[in-house]
Design an enzyme around this catalytic site. Structure first.
Site, PDB file in Angstrom:
ATOM      1  N   TYR A   1      19.377  26.509  24.742  1.00  0.00           N
ATOM      2  CA  TYR A   1      18.276  26.186  23.852  1.00  0.00           C
ATOM      3  C   TYR A   1      16.977  25.665  24.858  1.00  0.00           C
ATOM      4  CZ  TYR A   1      15.993  23.500  20.141  1.00  0.00           C
ATOM      5  OH  TYR A   1      15.023  23.086  19.426  1.00  0.00           O
TER       6      TYR A   1
ATOM      7  N   LYS B   1      13.154  26.996  25.480  1.00  0.00           N
ATOM      8  CA  LYS B   1      12.130  26.147  25.008  1.00  0.00           C
ATOM      9  C   LYS B   1      11.356  25.780  26.233  1.00  0.00           C
ATOM     10  CE  LYS B   1      12.783  26.045  20.505  1.00  0.00           C
ATOM     11  NZ  LYS B   1      11.792  26.447  19.533  1.00  0.00           N
TER      12      LYS B   1
END
Ligand SMILES: NC(=O)c1ccc[n+]([C@@H]2O[C@H](COP(=O)([O-])OP(=O)(O)OC[C@H]3O[C@@H](n4cnc5c(N)ncnc54)[C@H](OP(=O)(O)O)[C@@H]3O)[C@@H](O)[C@H]2O)c1
Length: 266
Positions: free
Chosen positions: A154, A158
């Protein structure tokens, strides 16, 4: 400058607009007078949200083949313009150590969190923004600045989205402004496994003394896409209750990671 910040009559797309931060953004944009289109995978939720907002919606994953094109076509057909794009939908999978991250889950994470935002910007650019201008906000995360347990995939996606934001800001100026908002821990479904077990403890670890509400992040997004931010592009706006301040104050001070360490499974 009116209270609508110039958003009245503008057409806005909010991906992942049926709950959490995206729903709050869509609601705030509609309240400011924008024409709003929401997306999400759950078709029933899309229909319900679109009706609540007096807007339109498209069901499907942002990573589905042809979805970005279909979305831009729908908005241009129904609203006749596409001024605002909020890339908010994301996945926090695969969760766990990177050494166990499988190829398919890794590709899916990048497809949803990085490639889809780019494809959507491309479609908005070709269909409207190249000629008429527009604004884009990508929803990143405060956590992209840290190395933490279990959320490596994740965080990596990002961090890529943060750079994509800056790159697009450079390539699309002066027609289109591209910025990001990086929330800290916000009370939504995606982060429930972090805040729900002990919210008081989560809040106590933050300088501003509470976890975020979806509206905290939404106000920042709406401000950035509005004319109030007309001289801002390539920026990342932290909306984190002071998480980064606490993280900078020494080892062991980054409370969210301490909590993630104790939540091995989601
Ligand atoms: N909550 C936090 O603490 C926090 C912190 C930092 C950053 N963020 C970021 O904030 C954004 C919103 O997160 P949230 O916490 O509001 O999540 P959330 O409450 O789980 O809402 C996610 C929304 O996105 C939709 N969605 C999920 N995957 C999708 C896909 N592949 N295609 C289209 N729609 C999809 C969901 O609907 P369906 O399930 O029906 O598709 C839902 O409408 C994300 O970019 C997240 O990374 C959140």
């Amino acid at each position: 400058m009116t209270s609508s910040y110039g958003l009245r009559g503008r057409a806005a797309v909010v991906t992942g607009g049926t709950r959490g931060i995206g729903r709050a953004v869509a609601g705030a944009l509609a309240a400011a007078g924008a024409l709003v289109c929401v997306t999400a995978r759950d078709a029933g939720e899309v229909r319900r949200t679109a009706a609540e907002l007096g807007g339109i919606g498209l069901a499907g994953s942002v990573a589905d083949a042809g979805h970005p094109e279909e979305l831009a076509d729908l908005v241009l057909r129904e609203f006749g313009r596409l001024d605002v794009l909020v890339n908010n939908a994301a996945t926090n999978r695969p969760y766990g150590p990177l050494m166990e991250a499988g190829a398919e889950a890794w590709r899916e994470a990048f497809a949803v969190n990085v490639e889809a935002p780019l494809r959507l910007v491309q479609c908005a650019w070709r269909g409207w923004m190249r000629e008429h201008g527009g604004t884009v906000v990508n929803v990143c995360t405060e956590g992209a600045g840290h190395v933490g347990p279990h959320i490596g995939a994740y965080g990596t996606t990002k961090a890529a989205l943060l750079h994509l934001t800056r790159q697009l800001a450079g390539e699309l100026a002066p027609r289109v402004r591209v910025n990001s908002v990086s929330p800290g821990l916000v009370r939504t479904e995606m982060a429930r496994f972090v805040w729900e077990p002990d919210e008081a403890e989560a809040a106590a670890g933050l300088p501003l003394g509470r976890i975020g509400e979806p509206e905290d992040a939404a106000r920042a997004v709406v401000w950035l896409v509005s004319d109030a931010a007309e001289w801002i592009t390539g920026a990342d706006l932290l909306v984190d209750g002071g998480t980064r301040v606490r993280a900078a104050s020494g080892p062991g001070a980054y409370a969210v990671h301490e909590r993630l360490r104790r939540v091995p499974e989601i």
